[in-house]
Design an enzyme around this catalytic site. Structure first.
Site, short mmCIF file in Angstrom:
data_model
loop_
_atom_site.label_atom_id
_atom_site.label_comp_id
_atom_site.label_asym_id
_atom_site.label_seq_id
_atom_site.Cartn_x
_atom_site.Cartn_y
_atom_site.Cartn_z
N TYR A 52 0.85 -1.19 0.00
CA TYR A 52 0.00 0.00 0.00
C TYR A 52 0.89 1.24 0.00
O TYR A 52 2.08 1.17 0.29
CB TYR A 52 -0.89 -0.04 1.25
CG TYR A 52 -2.05 0.93 1.23
CD1 TYR A 52 -2.91 0.99 0.14
CD2 TYR A 52 -2.28 1.77 2.31
CE1 TYR A 52 -3.98 1.88 0.13
CE2 TYR A 52 -3.35 2.65 2.31
CZ TYR A 52 -4.19 2.71 1.22
OH TYR A 52 -5.25 3.59 1.22
N SER A 153 -17.85 -3.12 -7.56
CA SER A 153 -17.20 -2.87 -6.27
C SER A 153 -18.07 -1.95 -5.42
O SER A 153 -19.05 -1.38 -5.90
CB SER A 153 -15.85 -2.19 -6.51
OG SER A 153 -16.06 -0.90 -7.05
N MET A 242 -6.94 -3.47 -9.69
CA MET A 242 -7.32 -4.84 -9.40
C MET A 242 -6.79 -5.86 -10.41
O MET A 242 -6.55 -7.01 -10.07
CB MET A 242 -8.84 -4.97 -9.31
CG MET A 242 -9.46 -4.21 -8.14
SD MET A 242 -8.80 -4.69 -6.51
CE MET A 242 -10.15 -5.73 -5.91
#
Lengths: 327, 327
Positions: A52, A153, A242
């Site tokens: 991240y 999502s 993703m």
């Protein structure tokens, strides 16, 4: 009390640790929050894998957002706040996957005490992301087309609802045909499915119009497929990847068609925005969550004791909704 | 008089046609310019191949920029302009690869009558491109690093000189080690060569600094190699794609590092900028060309009769300078 942490980066269900520790005491300027519900977001899983934008020092407490009730206050905080239901602002400074957490008083924003706990617990990140994606990058005239990848999502469902609210038209790309009805019910103007019929379906939806803003959480081929449908001078904003692929653009599209590429991270917004403005933005979106205008599907809730199962579930692709911890 | 045109798109040296036609007569509001020098730019070659942002109707006159002398004026234009040396603004409305061309009076901007003809003929596109790339996208503080791919191109040499003038630091990437000395002599702070030592050489040049603006005419791997050296919030501006590759960025770089990707086309600037502002910008850069502050290497000049050889030469990679038509 129970708290989730990691001491090493890796596969979330493998590295998560359930630890027992003393409940924190609120210091001066802090409030102590007993957690009520806290979501598991893709960003939490990335953080646990060490991939991240924020890489915490280890061991690190986990969980970025959620709601709870103030059960104690430190010096210099009004005791009348005890009992208040609050949203914990997702600053990455406090772990929300624990029974109790002490946070700065202005990182605890009051929210509707009667609203659905799970929906309200998701207010901190995804609805705000959707809202900022829609309004921070381009001024869209009424009726302009906003397209998005990753339509099924949580962010995707908020984008559809907020676009509808703002008088914009939305076109969502999803991978699973089963995801189409829910997005249409939420107010999507068009939903298309990945596959060979993509271009025909987009052409049918847009007619002679083109897309002014592309919100992308997938990257890779999904972006490539959308590029021909972007308007002159339009903007692509990336908020996730993703697919694992890059965001790739031909120089000709950048140069002659003036396509603009940006990225969005909520942390940058939180860092540079006055806290009163942040609080006002959450109040506005919180009211929409309270009214049920903004909602995202929920697949399952878990207790902290069930953390391995919860994280494994959250990491599954093709889930039909969000996974949360609930107390 | 002689004029170059195409009747079909294809390989420039193969599709170019030398035609004899009557000299044009200036209409009301026009001036007639006898050409003195006109460059062959990469964009001309792309246009001849049908791969440019502007695809003219065929047959089409060729040549986008150049200088000449006014030899006649139409009604409503001051006869005193006859004899003036002028730059033809590169609007894509007039072919400059012909002996004489009639253009709107305000598309013919006066330039220094004594300056070097070849250098002044290149003023219209490349110096203005370099100037706008440096100043249109980001506000750069003194000492900020500007990097560029394609450093040995004409735009590259102008970027180096203009960055130096503006108090910025420049880092140029070139493919041929032979191109290094000229860029250092032009005022480059650092020049690095494509290859396995790229990262080490960039690290040596930048120290703890990072790049605020990346000007890219190459795309593909050249961009990928530079991305780790871009500062938080920096901008990449694409103005060409000599490698044939895409401009690819990871979502993480867009999201967490806030890298911004844009494209630049001079035609968009010409379309949206008041003509007085365009004229003032050319006057400013024209003075720098007249003073020799701005110059680009010239490899060869040709006459219109030699058009096939000229275009073949201009299409060669690894040329050490520009190819122009001269009268």
């Amino acid at each position: 009390m129970k708290s989730l942490q990691i001491s090493t980066f890796g596969k979330p269900a493998a590295v998560v640790e359930l630890v027992e520790r003393d409940a924190p005491r609120p210091e001066a300027g802090q409030v102590l929050v007993a957690m009520e519900a806290a979501p598991i977001n893709p960003s939490d899983l990335l953080l646990m894998r060490g991939r991240y934008g924020h890489r915490p020092r280890l061991p690190a407490e986990l969980g970025t957002e959620g709601i709870g009730r103030i059960i104690d206050v430190g010096a210099a905080v009004a005791p009348t706040r005890v009992g208040e239901r609050v949203l914990i602002v997702p600053t990455l400074r406090h772990g929300t996957w624990q029974d109790q957490v002490a946070v700065e008083a202005d990182d605890a924003l009051p929210v509707d005490p009667d609203a659905d706990a799970l929906q309200m617990a998701m207010l901190g990140i995804n609805p705000m992301t959707a809202d900022l994606l829609l309004r921070s990058f381009v001024d869209l005239p009424p009726g302009a087309w906003v397209a998005q990848t990753g339509g099924s999502s949580a962010v995707g469902s908020y984008v559809v609802a907020l676009a509808r609210q703002a008088g914009l038209r939305s076109l969502s790309l999803v991978r699973r045909p089963e995801a189409v009805p829910a997005l249409l019910a939420a107010g999507a103007d068009a939903v298309v499915v990945t596959g060979p019929q993509f271009a025909d379906d987009v052409a049918d939806a847009l007619g002679d119009d083109r897309i002014s803003l592309l919100i992308d959480g997938v990257a890779g081929d999904a972006v490539t497929d959308f590029v021909p449908w972007l308007a002159q001078g339009s903007t692509l904003v990336s908020y996730g990847g993703m697919s694992g692929g890059p965001v790739a653009m031909s120089p000709a599209d950048l140069i002659f068609r003036d396509i603009r590429v940006r990225g969005f991270w909520q942390m940058h917004w939180l860092e540079r925005t006055p806290r009163e403005e942040v609080a006002a933005a959450y109040a506005r979106l919180g009211a929409l969550v309270g009214d049920g205008v903004l909602k995202a599907p929920v697949t399952a809730t878990y207790t902290l004791d069930q953390c391995q199962a919860a994280l494994a579930h959250a990491a599954e692709t093709g889930r039909a909704g969000k996974v949360l911890f609930a107390w």
